[in-house]
Design an enzyme around this catalytic site. Structure first.
Site, PDB file in Angstrom:
ATOM      1  N   SER A  68      81.698  28.175  31.742  1.00 18.06           N
ATOM      2  CA  SER A  68      82.493  27.968  30.423  1.00 18.06           C
ATOM      3  C   SER A  68      81.938  26.875  29.519  1.00 18.06           C
ATOM      4  O   SER A  68      80.609  27.311  29.061  1.00 18.06           O
ATOM      5  CB  SER A  68      83.587  27.798  30.607  1.00 18.06           C
ATOM      6  N   ASP A 288      81.308  30.714  27.484  1.00 19.48           N
ATOM      7  CA  ASP A 288      81.528  32.245  27.908  1.00 19.48           C
ATOM      8  C   ASP A 288      82.685  32.691  27.130  1.00 19.48           C
ATOM      9  O   ASP A 288      83.025  33.870  27.646  1.00 19.48           O
ATOM     10  CB  ASP A 288      82.243  32.102  29.366  1.00 19.48           C
ATOM     11  N   THR A 511      89.603  16.306  39.466  1.00 21.23           N
ATOM     12  CA  THR A 511      88.397  16.539  39.969  1.00 21.23           C
ATOM     13  C   THR A 511      87.504  15.251  40.188  1.00 21.23           C
ATOM     14  O   THR A 511      86.493  15.149  41.087  1.00 21.23           O
ATOM     15  CB  THR A 511      87.383  17.265  38.948  1.00 21.23           C
ATOM     16  N   ARG A 516      94.138  10.769  33.058  1.00 15.25           N
ATOM     17  CA  ARG A 516      94.181  11.081  31.604  1.00 15.25           C
ATOM     18  C   ARG A 516      95.382  10.502  30.934  1.00 15.25           C
ATOM     19  O   ARG A 516      96.686  11.061  31.202  1.00 15.25           O
ATOM     20  CB  ARG A 516      93.967  12.607  31.523  1.00 15.25           C
TER      21      ARG A 516
END
Length: 544
Positions: A68, A288, A511, A516
């Site tokens: 992506s 993508d 990940t 955040r």
């Protein structure tokens, strides 16, 4: 169906590197990482794709190789279920388990256990279709996939280069071909023809105001958009003029580099290569072509961004208007699905001005897509520009069978039907969404100035905070509140209460060991200050 020895021999060519993998991290239904680590993963995804197809009595399963919006060195792989939707969530665990089995025999043991536990019929044919984006690592990963498909005797079709949404489209078309629910011809020509015909039907002789320049992120979207343009009428023929830029697919190292939808969203500026002048309408795809961002420079050359929130509100407002004009408003429940990252002003606009319901879900396309099915017409977009519109079977039936009582109702019904074909309902599709936006702007006779004036975004800040262990942070309420660490949410609420129109939340990355933080308030200074204070709060609890 292969025997165990064939699978073991094929697997030996793709050894597990001793790493831990996870499918479906943070709501993103795929494996995605540095391409050098993906060889064994893609091989094992091939085995799982064949298992999934056989479990579903030979329905076609899609495999897309792409990363992506990620840098050129990365790649990824994901599975597509028969209706073009994302892999059923329970199978994400099987993908993870298979990918993490250390050694060929351990992998085979997992494979065979799944075969037995899932009651897969060995004599059922396995049918797989696959495609890839333009990354240099693509051919090697396709070879890994093919080794798996050959080992288990699967039938397959290689579509070569496709956008991710095109592969989703092909998968659905193949599984509905020859049925009452046929989605279209399962080839590129069928895709382009369907979108072009629907675009013409939706335009209703409206005029598009000027050309749109589309940055294709030097990715697979460039050649596919150019092919789509060949099927569309030009502005002189009552259609659209599209100027393609950043189309250097022969240089894979340029993919997503200082261009593309993610660059525009995160940097909040046009790509440096942009030649756009004031009031020129511009859009960016990602690598993508499943994300879309609009933007323009105003008369003073200030950058203005129209992100996924803006696209969602534009589409929902138009669809709601068509519902009223067609006489179907009482029969169709129209709503929007957002995540916590949606700007508070957009949510208020939908609820207070459009009078439409809003559902907030956890981050990740799979969550939004599922929630959108709860409406007759469900609009979902993430702020990053990934999204689509879903029409329920009830909506499709109502649109095609409702007897119009006036020429106005008839025209609205025809536009609704055209939009249901123009929109790729399998997944977010930047090419389809681009045409949707252009249709709506033409019907409203709007420029980007009118579009952006529908509401004013609250100033906001997004901050990444490194922590010792992201797993100590647990969220609830669609990731808008923290359950753990204990006491942090109370302090966060107290902070937010000090700011006019303040809102903030913190969620752990899926990940990496970071949290955040998102903060918004009535002024830029307050949003910056609130974000900084929440960052410090997270750092304090994260180091405890």
């Amino acid at each position: 169906m292969a025997n165990d020895q064939e699978i073991l021999e094929a697997s030996a060519k793709h050894p597990q590197p001793g790493l831990v993998f996870q499918y479906g991290t943070a709501g993103q239904p795929k494996f995605r990482m540095n391409a050098d680590r993906l060889d064994s993963v893609v091989f094992r995804v091939g085995l799982l794709a064949a298992l999934r197809s056989r479990k579903l009595n030979g329905q076609t399963i899609g495999v897309m190789i792409t990363a992506s919006h990620n840098p050129p060195v990365d790649n990824g792989v994901k599975l597509v279920d028969p209706m073009g939707e994302m892999l059923e969530s329970s199978w994400e665990n099987y993908a993870t388990e298979l990918a993490n089995a250390h050694g060929d025999q351990a992998m085979l043991d997992v494979h065979n256990r799944l075969f037995t536990d899932l009651k897969v019929k060995p004599d059922t044919a396995a049918k797989i279709v696959f495609a890839r984006d333009t990354r240099a690592s693509g051919p090697a990963l396709v070879a890994s996939l093919l080794d798996a498909l050959h080992a288990v005797g699967a039938e397959y079709k290689d579509y070569g280069f496709l956008t991710t949404p095109q592969l989703h489209y092909m998968t659905r078309c193949l599984n509905t071909e020859g049925t009452d629910y046929s989605y279209g011809a399962p080839n590129e020509e069928g895709y382009y023809s369907k979108l072009a015909m629907a675009f013409v039907g939706a335009m209703k002789h409206k005029k598009i105001n000027g050309a749109v320049t589309v940055d294709c992120a030097n990715g697979v979207g460039a050649p596919k958009l150019k092919e789509l343009i060949k099927h569309l009428p030009s502005s002189g023929q009552g259609g659209i003029d599209i100027h393609v830029v950043n189309d250097a697919i022969a240089q894979p190292d340029m993919l997503n580099v200082q261009c593309g939808a993610d660059y525009v969203k995160t940097q909040q500026r046009a790509p440096p290569s942009s030649q756009a002048g004031p009031l020129d309408r511009c859009a960016s795809l990602d690598g993508d072509a499943d994300r879309l961002m609009y933007y323009y420079l105003d008369e003073d050359k200030n950058f203005n961004m129209l992100d996924g929130d803006r696209i969602a509100t534009l589409a929902a407002a138009f669809l709601a208007d068509l519902g009223k004009q067609s006489g179907l408003s009482e029969h169709l429940r129209i709503g929007i699905v957002q995540t916590a990252y949606a700007n508070g002003s957009s949510t208020e606009f939908v609820e207070q001005t459009l009078n439409l319901p809003v559902i907030c879900t956890a981050t990740g396309v799979k969550h939004l897509h599922h929630a959108a099915t709860r409406f007759d017409i469900g609009v979902y977009f993430e702020a990053n520009g990934h999204g689509t519109v879903l029409f329920s079977s009830n909506a499709q039936r109502a649109i095609t069978t409702h007897e119009p009582k006036s020429p106005g109702q008839k025209a609205a019904l025809e536009t609704l039907e055209a939009l249901s074909n123009l929109i790729n309902q399998t997944v977010g599709d930047a090419l389809s969404d681009l045409l949707l936006v252009e249709v709506v702007l033409a019907h409203k006779n709007w420029t980007c100035n009118e579009w952006i004036s529908t509401y004013k975004d609250l100033p906001n800040r997004l901050i990444k905070v490194e922590v010792a262990n992201r797993n100590m942070f647990k969220t609830t309420d669609a990731e808008r509140r923290l359950e753990e660490p204990k006491g942090i949410q109370k302090e966060l609420d107290e902070l937010v209460g000090r700011y006019k129109q303040g809102r903030a939340f913190a969620r752990p990355s899926g990940t990496e060991d970071v949290v955040r933080v998102y903060a918004e308030a009535s002024s830029k200074a307050e949003a910056e200050d609130l974000g900084s204070k929440v960052r410090d709060l997270v750092s304090r609890f994260g180091s405890a």
